[in-house]
Design an enzyme around this catalytic site. Structure first.
Site, short mmCIF file in Angstrom:
data_model
loop_
_atom_site.label_atom_id
_atom_site.label_comp_id
_atom_site.label_asym_id
_atom_site.label_seq_id
_atom_site.Cartn_x
_atom_site.Cartn_y
_atom_site.Cartn_z
N HIS A 131 63.36 50.04 15.72
CA HIS A 131 62.70 50.51 14.48
C HIS A 131 61.56 49.69 14.14
CE1 HIS A 131 63.65 51.81 10.17
NE2 HIS A 131 62.10 51.36 10.06
N HIS A 173 57.17 50.05 12.79
CA HIS A 173 55.94 50.85 12.09
C HIS A 173 54.45 50.14 12.98
CE1 HIS A 173 58.53 52.33 9.47
NE2 HIS A 173 59.11 51.21 9.38
N LEU A 174 53.97 51.07 13.37
CA LEU A 174 52.53 50.53 14.26
C LEU A 174 51.37 51.00 13.35
CD1 LEU A 174 53.38 51.24 17.92
CD2 LEU A 174 53.35 48.95 16.55
N LYS A 186 38.92 37.17 37.76
CA LYS A 186 37.73 36.37 37.49
C LYS A 186 37.30 36.86 36.16
CE LYS A 186 33.82 34.13 39.00
NZ LYS A 186 32.86 34.34 40.07
N HIS A 195 33.69 31.68 35.55
CA HIS A 195 32.23 31.32 35.76
C HIS A 195 31.88 30.71 34.44
CE1 HIS A 195 28.21 31.92 37.50
NE2 HIS A 195 27.95 31.30 36.22
N HIS A 237 32.82 26.61 40.80
CA HIS A 237 31.56 25.83 41.25
C HIS A 237 31.08 25.06 40.20
CE1 HIS A 237 30.17 29.35 38.76
NE2 HIS A 237 30.30 30.29 39.81
N LEU A 246 23.37 29.77 40.97
CA LEU A 246 23.98 29.82 39.56
C LEU A 246 25.43 29.27 39.58
CD1 LEU A 246 22.67 33.02 37.75
CD2 LEU A 246 21.98 30.68 37.17
N ASP A 284 31.11 29.45 47.24
CA ASP A 284 30.07 30.48 46.52
C ASP A 284 29.05 30.90 47.55
OD1 ASP A 284 29.66 31.86 44.22
OD2 ASP A 284 28.27 30.60 43.52
N HIS A 297 21.82 36.97 49.92
CA HIS A 297 20.94 38.13 49.45
C HIS A 297 19.97 38.34 50.61
CE1 HIS A 297 22.40 38.15 45.24
NE2 HIS A 297 22.91 37.14 45.30
N ALA A 355 19.85 35.04 42.57
CA ALA A 355 20.59 33.52 42.48
C ALA A 355 21.55 33.58 43.56
CB ALA A 355 21.33 33.16 41.13
O1 DOR Z 1 24.18 31.77 42.69
C1 DOR Z 1 25.16 32.63 42.40
N1 DOR Z 1 25.27 33.76 43.25
N2 DOR Z 1 26.09 32.07 41.58
C2 DOR Z 1 27.27 33.25 41.33
O2 DOR Z 1 27.90 32.86 40.71
C3 DOR Z 1 27.25 34.53 42.04
C4 DOR Z 1 26.33 34.52 43.32
C5 DOR Z 1 26.40 36.03 43.96
O3 DOR Z 1 27.02 36.86 43.67
O4 DOR Z 1 25.10 36.12 44.31
ZN ZN Z 2 30.38 33.19 42.95
#
Ligand code: DOR
Ligand code: ZN
Length: 328
Positions: free
Chosen positions: A13, A15-16, A83, A120, A158, A203, A231, A235, A247
């Site tokens: 029973h 009520h929402l 995460k 993070h 990190h 980062l 980490d 890139h 980053a």
């Molecule tokens: O420098 C970073 N690169 N710090 C992070 O938290 C993510 C990472 C990325 O995915 O390039």
């Molecule tokens: Zn990371």
């Protein structure tokens, strides 16, 4: 401690209400009860089957969907954690969380599922100096969350500051931190030494030397709640060497060699294995690996460039020496 275990109860029973009011209370029941008989008491009243079924749909839609997702993730046996990205904090985190309070129901589910939250830890308040974002995150977000969710298991990812080190040490067994090789090796001068060094940009951004020292001391202290997490974040070269450089530092090509060098230089090689191979698995509740690897003290030079799909990337320590080598 006295505990009692029950089959999950049902509420016969309940009520929402409806709309926003319903959204703000529905989890209170869903947390405890498996099912419920809902008495609508709505205006206008629910009088047809169709209205009742539509109301049911609205009720189900008002349950935070992500909680089910967390339960599914846990059941998969392969997803070990969730995460937490503050919106905009890092690479492709635009859709991250804007306010931790928005995910309190999910945090509650993580506690129930005994799943760690991987954080993070930087505030994305652009008023806050970039070198202070981790420190302020502790006060504004992490400490209040841990106060509220005592049993939430958290990995502060990190870490880069003495404040983070102190916070983790002072915390309960539910709180741990990962430490990257680059944050153990670089302070913020490394970003600007002889000109801007985009391949040292990551980062959280490296901090002043006293912070690096604190993080290094934590990693090499033998404390079981600090463990390895590289980490490593590749890139393409052109994305790093750009007017709006990405980053991330790629360290995977020599990660364990770097950690070995760091521990050897600190005179703490005897503590490397626990940091790199035991504490993390223990915190996650995973079995420790059975195989072994061998590293030898032997200089080698890191390549200037590695291939990265159709692109190239500049690895950490490019063109420079490492002191240890993994034996194959
Ligand atoms: O420098 C970073 N690169 N710090 C992070 O938290 C993510 C990472 C990325 O995915 O390039
Ligand atoms: Zn990371």
């Amino acid at each position: 401690m006295q505990t009692i275990t029950l089959t999950r109860p049902d509420d016969f029973h309940l009520h929402l209400r409806d709309g926003k009011a319903m959204s703000s209370i529905v989890m209170d029941s869903a947390r405890q009860f498996g099912r419920a008989i809902i008495m609508p008491n709505l205006k206008p009243p629910i009088v047809t089957t169709k209205q009742a079924l539509d109301y049911r749909k609205r009720i189900l839609a008002s349950l935070p969907e992500d909680c089910d997702e967390i339960i599914r993730a846990k059941k998969s046996g392969h997803i070990h954690a969730v995460k937490y990205y503050p919106a905009g904090a890092t690479t492709h985190a635009e859709d991250g969380v804007t306010d931790i309070k928005n995910v309190y129901p999910q945090l509650e589910t993580l506690v129930e599922q005994n799943m760690p939250l991987l954080v993070h830890g930087e505030v994305m308040d652009l008023e806050v100096d970039i070198f202070d974002r981790e420190r302020i995150f502790i006060d504004r977000v992490l400490a209040p969350v841990l106060d509220r969710f005592h049993k939430l298991r958290v990995v502060f990812e990190h870490i880069t500051t003495k404040e983070a080190v102190e916070f983790v040490k002072a915390g309960s067994d539910n709180l741990a931190a990962t430490i990257t090789p680059h944050h153990l090796l670089l302070n913020r001068n490394a970003l600007f030494a002889g000109g801007f060094k985009p391949h040292h940009y990551c980062l959280p951004v490296p901090k002043a030397e006293e912070h690096r020292q604190a993080v290094l001391a934590a990693a090499t202290s033998g404390h079981p709640r600090f463990f390895l997490g590289t980490d490593s974040a590749p890139h393409a070269k052109h994305d790093k060497e750009s007017a709006c450089g990405c980053a991330g530092i790629y360290s995977a090509h020599c990660a364990i060699e770097l950690y070995t060098e760091i521990f050897a230089t600190a005179g703490c090689l005897g503590r490397l294995e626990a940091f790199s191979s035991h504490y993390g698995a223990d915190f996650y509740g995973l079995p420790r690996n059975q195989e072994t690897i061998i590293l030898e003290k032997r200089k080698w030079t890191v390549p200037e460039i590695l291939s990265f799909g159709d692109d190239e990337l500049v690895p950490f320590r490019a063109g420079k020496e490492c002191q240890w080598k993994l034996k194959h």
